[in-house]
Design an enzyme around this catalytic site. Structure first.
Site, PDB file in Angstrom:
ATOM      1  N   ASP A  94     -12.380  -4.607 -72.143  1.00  0.00           N
ATOM      2  CA  ASP A  94     -12.176  -4.485 -70.700  1.00  0.00           C
ATOM      3  C   ASP A  94     -13.499  -4.238 -69.977  1.00  0.00           C
ATOM      4  OD1 ASP A  94     -12.624  -1.836 -71.365  1.00  0.00           O
ATOM      5  OD2 ASP A  94     -10.689  -1.100 -70.645  1.00  0.00           O
ATOM      6  N   SER A  95     -14.590  -4.143 -70.740  1.00  0.00           N
ATOM      7  CA  SER A  95     -15.935  -4.116 -70.158  1.00  0.00           C
ATOM      8  C   SER A  95     -16.199  -5.372 -69.332  1.00  0.00           C
ATOM      9  CB  SER A  95     -16.987  -4.001 -71.268  1.00  0.00           C
ATOM     10  OG  SER A  95     -16.796  -5.016 -72.249  1.00  0.00           O
TER      11      SER A  95
ATOM     12  N   ASP B 198      -8.449  -5.604 -76.009  1.00  0.00           N
ATOM     13  CA  ASP B 198      -8.595  -4.270 -75.423  1.00  0.00           C
ATOM     14  C   ASP B 198      -7.483  -4.040 -74.401  1.00  0.00           C
ATOM     15  OD1 ASP B 198      -9.727  -1.828 -74.966  1.00  0.00           O
ATOM     16  OD2 ASP B 198     -11.597  -2.586 -74.122  1.00  0.00           O
TER      17      ASP B 198
ATOM     18  N   GLU C 259     -16.871   6.150 -79.950  1.00  0.00           N
ATOM     19  CA  GLU C 259     -17.878   5.846 -78.931  1.00  0.00           C
ATOM     20  C   GLU C 259     -18.519   7.111 -78.372  1.00  0.00           C
ATOM     21  OE1 GLU C 259     -18.581   3.493 -74.685  1.00  0.00           O
ATOM     22  OE2 GLU C 259     -16.624   3.380 -75.662  1.00  0.00           O
TER      23      GLU C 259
END
Length: 270
Positions: A51-52, A90, A188
């Site tokens: 979704d970046s 994602d 992350e």
């Protein structure tokens, strides 16, 4: 820079990835279209349709406004370009608030794309959602540590695992998600000590981003690692080329040649 033929000849499955834990580091990059997916295919084991894309592709300030329709569209495109890599979808913000909603949306992902797994952000509080998906034949990549979908509620991007108490929380999250059926755990924005503790504690592979070199694999956003995204550069990102600079230089040459009528020349004319 070496130029070589693709090193991965067979389709990479989740079983392939599971067998790589503790044997060979796993490589993963993001992709949002068929063009780049085809470039990466046969090179990396995994492609994340992250979704970046809401930031690097759509120009938004964060990932939160990405929708299922957008993510489905881009995952279909990636699937058209990548035939060997294991593709991960994602799940966008708000698409897995309950087990029922998560199952409905993830089932759509499996029906409409070639993704082999879906990624869900959250710790032990998402265990019931992970279990609902896994129990119904949908593989899950669980995402712990710094979670971009929580950026507003947490007041920014905050590194995790800075003390023993937080490391313990991360361990509890990872173990709960593994017990719920997560196939992979993405870690992350955590201190390397915490990432190692998680990697050693779980039997499933871990993929790190901003988590040191101690995880079972690594993932980076393609537009970060190739120097195209210029809004900011996270500390953990290594740029392997300056893509934006090279594109601008090529564009400038094209403009000069058009303005001077040097292009198209005889070679490039019928």
């Amino acid at each position: 820079m070496s130029i070589h033929t693709p090193k991965i000849e067979k389709k990479v499955t989740l079983n392939t990835i599971a067998k790589m834990k503790g044997v060979e580091p796993i490589t993963m990059v993001t992709a949002y279209d068929a063009l780049f997916a085809k470039l990466f295919d046969g090179e990396v084991e995994m492609i994340l349709v992250g979704d970046s894309l809401n930031m690097s592709f759509y120009g938004k300030e964060d990932t939160l406004s990405a929708t299922m329709d957008q993510m489905i569209y881009h995952t279909q495109a990636v699937g058209n370009g990548a035939q060997k890599a294991c593709i991960v979808f994602d799940m966008p913000f708000g698409s897995y608030l309950t087990p029922e909603q998560a199952l409905e949306n993830a089932a759509r992902v499996y029906r409409e794309t070639s993704a082999q797994a879906v990624k869900v952000e959250g710790g032990r509080e998402k265990a019931a959602i992970v279990k609902a998906l896994a129990d119904n034949g949908i593989a899950v990549v669980a995402h712990i540590g710094l979670m971009p979908q929580h950026v507003r509620s947490e007041g920014g991007y905050k590194v995790r695992g800075k003390d023993a108490e937080d490391i313990e929380r991360l361990l509890e999250d990872a173990l709960a998600l593994e017990a719920a059926g997560a196939a992979i755990i993405l870690v992350e924005g955590v201190k390397a000590e915490a990432a190692k503790a998680v990697t050693d504690a779980v039997k499933v592979p871990t993929i790190g981003i901003g988590a040191g070199s101690v995880t079972d694999g690594q993932v980076l956003v393609w537009s970060d690692m190739f120097g195209f995204f210029e809004a900011f550069k996270p500390k953990f990102v290594k740029q392997y080329c300056n893509g934006a600079k090279e594109v601008r230089e090529g564009l400038a040459q094209y403009i000069d040649e058009v303005k001077s009528r040097a292009f198209p020349d005889e070679e490039h004319s019928y």
